[in-house]
Design an enzyme around this catalytic site. Structure first.
Site, PDB file in Angstrom:
ATOM      1  N   LYS A 104     109.693  23.890  55.362  1.00 17.91           N
ATOM      2  CA  LYS A 104     110.385  23.545  56.609  1.00 17.91           C
ATOM      3  C   LYS A 104     109.365  23.011  57.591  1.00 17.91           C
ATOM      4  O   LYS A 104     108.169  23.324  57.494  1.00 17.91           O
ATOM      5  CB  LYS A 104     111.040  24.788  57.221  1.00 17.91           C
ATOM      6  CG  LYS A 104     112.159  24.469  58.173  1.00 17.91           C
ATOM      7  CD  LYS A 104     113.456  24.244  57.415  1.00 17.91           C
ATOM      8  CE  LYS A 104     114.648  24.024  58.297  1.00 17.91           C
ATOM      9  NZ  LYS A 104     115.900  24.119  57.523  1.00 17.91           N
TER      10      LYS A 104
HETATM   11  N1  GLU Z   1     118.041  21.281  56.968  1.00 24.74           N
HETATM   12  C1  GLU Z   1     119.010  21.460  55.935  1.00 24.74           C
HETATM   13  C2  GLU Z   1     119.059  22.906  55.493  1.00 24.74           C
HETATM   14  O1  GLU Z   1     118.659  23.793  56.211  1.00 24.74           O
HETATM   15  C3  GLU Z   1     118.855  20.459  54.804  1.00 24.74           C
HETATM   16  C4  GLU Z   1     117.532  20.481  54.115  1.00 24.74           C
HETATM   17  C5  GLU Z   1     117.355  19.355  53.089  1.00 24.74           C
HETATM   18  O2  GLU Z   1     118.253  18.578  52.881  1.00 24.74           O
HETATM   19  O3  GLU Z   1     116.260  19.312  52.519  1.00 24.74           O
HETATM   20  O4  GLU Z   1     119.533  23.211  54.445  1.00 24.74           O
END
Ligand code: GLU
Length: 414
Positions: A104
């Protein structure tokens, strides 16, 4: 004091480790990030002054594949939150069986207060600072709270420019014109709806006419509202950062979105009653969807919840104490790492399309999303029945066992 989401993650891992008899050293590894990157980002603002922002990228675990996870732009972003979100990505990709690990990113900023030019310069600076740590087979970012397809386009362009050739597969959630996938934008909401439908079938709830309350009317909140409304469910209440609206007859969700787009909030939408967040949580309804940030269902308000089902659109919306209360009240909770996995699933489809220089039609994307979500729901549901545990515990058992198995086969280097 708000709960530190990293403590939540670690508590969850201790609990699952004991319950599923996972080797303690595996749990210990899963309680920690593999690599933490903190960057300082000087950005020239439109008035000519330089402001210094702080950004993070956390590589959490790559046992099941390359790191994968969004980038959050938010004033309260912080390192422990980014680590927790990266951990949840690790479990999420395992639950839906995508060949990814978890990561993240976060930048402490208020995107609403930045001009489009400032946002671009901030994004390009951030990308250039983490350039060596991302890549199509290393770590693939995507949108999260406060970021969108345009920001992903700048990530792609900055990375590609620094490499000297076009690399669309370095990031997902891009605009369609740059190799983004059809169906990515509404994918999280669609995934939530698929899970809600699967759950409704099992608890004897009919979605037609079902009453829905949604906290958050951003990408996720709006798309789940749209999908549920298309199934003739009634969206009776929506709140966002500026306020909330309630109409027992059901809100017109497209008009509400247009209004929100214009005014910046759903508050005071004509012919509705105002409603606060706490009132929304306590509203008698069939399905409650927290679709904003973590730690909103706590031991303070869990007891007031009067829904048959909670579908977690946000990551980490329910604290462990609140989760216990919901469980005791017999509320069917579809946990974040299952419910909101539709987004990363279509991110995976986008990555595959990019790697193959291919484009799938929307119907294909939606069909494959549905297949994966229905299957993941079924596996988690069956496990929860088999072990007489909640859906959340079952999803965690599935994720941690799959990670432990991968780790066992990989072995330890050196
Ligand atoms: N931010 C989104 C989540 O928390 C998508 C992450 C992604 O597509 O890699 O799942």
């Amino acid at each position: 004091m708000t709960r530190n989401p990293l403590d939540t993650v670690r508590g969850q891992l201790d609990f699952i480790g004991e319950l599923a008899k996972i080797e303690p050293s595996v749990i210990e590894q899963l309680k920690n990030s593999r690599k933490v990157i903190e960057v300082s980002l000087p950005v020239r603002m439109d008035d000519g002054k330089v402001e210094v922002f702080t950004g993070y990228r956390v590589h959490y675990c790559s046992w099941r594949g390359p790191y994968k996870g969004g980038i959050r732009y938010h004033p309260t972003a912080n390192l422990d939150e980014v680590k927790a979100l990266a951990a949840w990505m690790t479990f999420k990709t395992a639950v839906v069986d995508l060949p990814y690990g978890g990561s993240k990113g976060g930048v402490i900023c208020n995107p609403q207060e930045l001009s489009i030019f400032e946002l671009e310069r901030l994004t390009r600076r951030y990308t250039s600072m983490i350039c060596d740590d991302i890549g199509p087979f290393k770590d693939v970012p995507a949108p999260d709270v406060g970021t969108n397809a345009q920001i992903m386009a700048w990530v792609m362009d900055t990375y590609s420019t620094l490499k000297g050739y076009s690399v669309p597969e370095v990031v997902t959630g891009k605009p369609i014109s740059l190799g983004g996938s059809y169906g990515r934008e509404g994918a999280t909401g669609k995934g939530l709806t698929i899970c809600a439908k699967e759950a409704a079938d099992r608890i004897g709830l009919t979605l037609k006419g079902a009453t829905i309350a949604i906290q958050g009317y951003g990408k996720v909140g709006f798309s789940v509202a749209k999908n549920l409304a298309a199934m003739n469910a009634k969206i009776i209440a929506v709140t966002d950062i500026g306020g909330g609206v309630y109409d027992p007859k059901g809100l017109n969700i497209s008009k509400l979105k247009a209004y929100e787009g214009e005014k910046g909030s759903v508050a005071s939408f004509p012919q509705t009653k105002p409603i606060s967040n706490e009132e929304l949580f306590a509203l008698k309804c069939d399905i409650l969807v927290p679709a904003a940030l973590e730690n909103v269902i706590t031991e303070q308000n869990a007891d007031t919840i009067d829904a048959k089902m909670v579908v977690e659109g946000a990551n980490g919306p329910t604290t462990p104490e609140a989760d216990k209360i919901l469980h005791e009240k017999g509320i069917f909770v579809i946990p974040d790492i299952l419910a909101n996995a539709g987004g990363v699933t279509v991110s995976y489809f986008e990555w595959i399309q990019n790697l193959n220089r291919d484009r799938w039609r929307l119907e294909i994307v939606n069909k494959r999303l549905e297949e994966r979500m229905v299957n993941a729901f079924q596996v988690v549901y069956n496990l929860s029945k088999e072990r007489a545990e909640s859906l959340r515990t079952a999803a965690y058992i599935l994720a941690v066992e799959s990670l432990a198995e991968a780790h066992l086969k990989l072995g330890l280097f050196p």
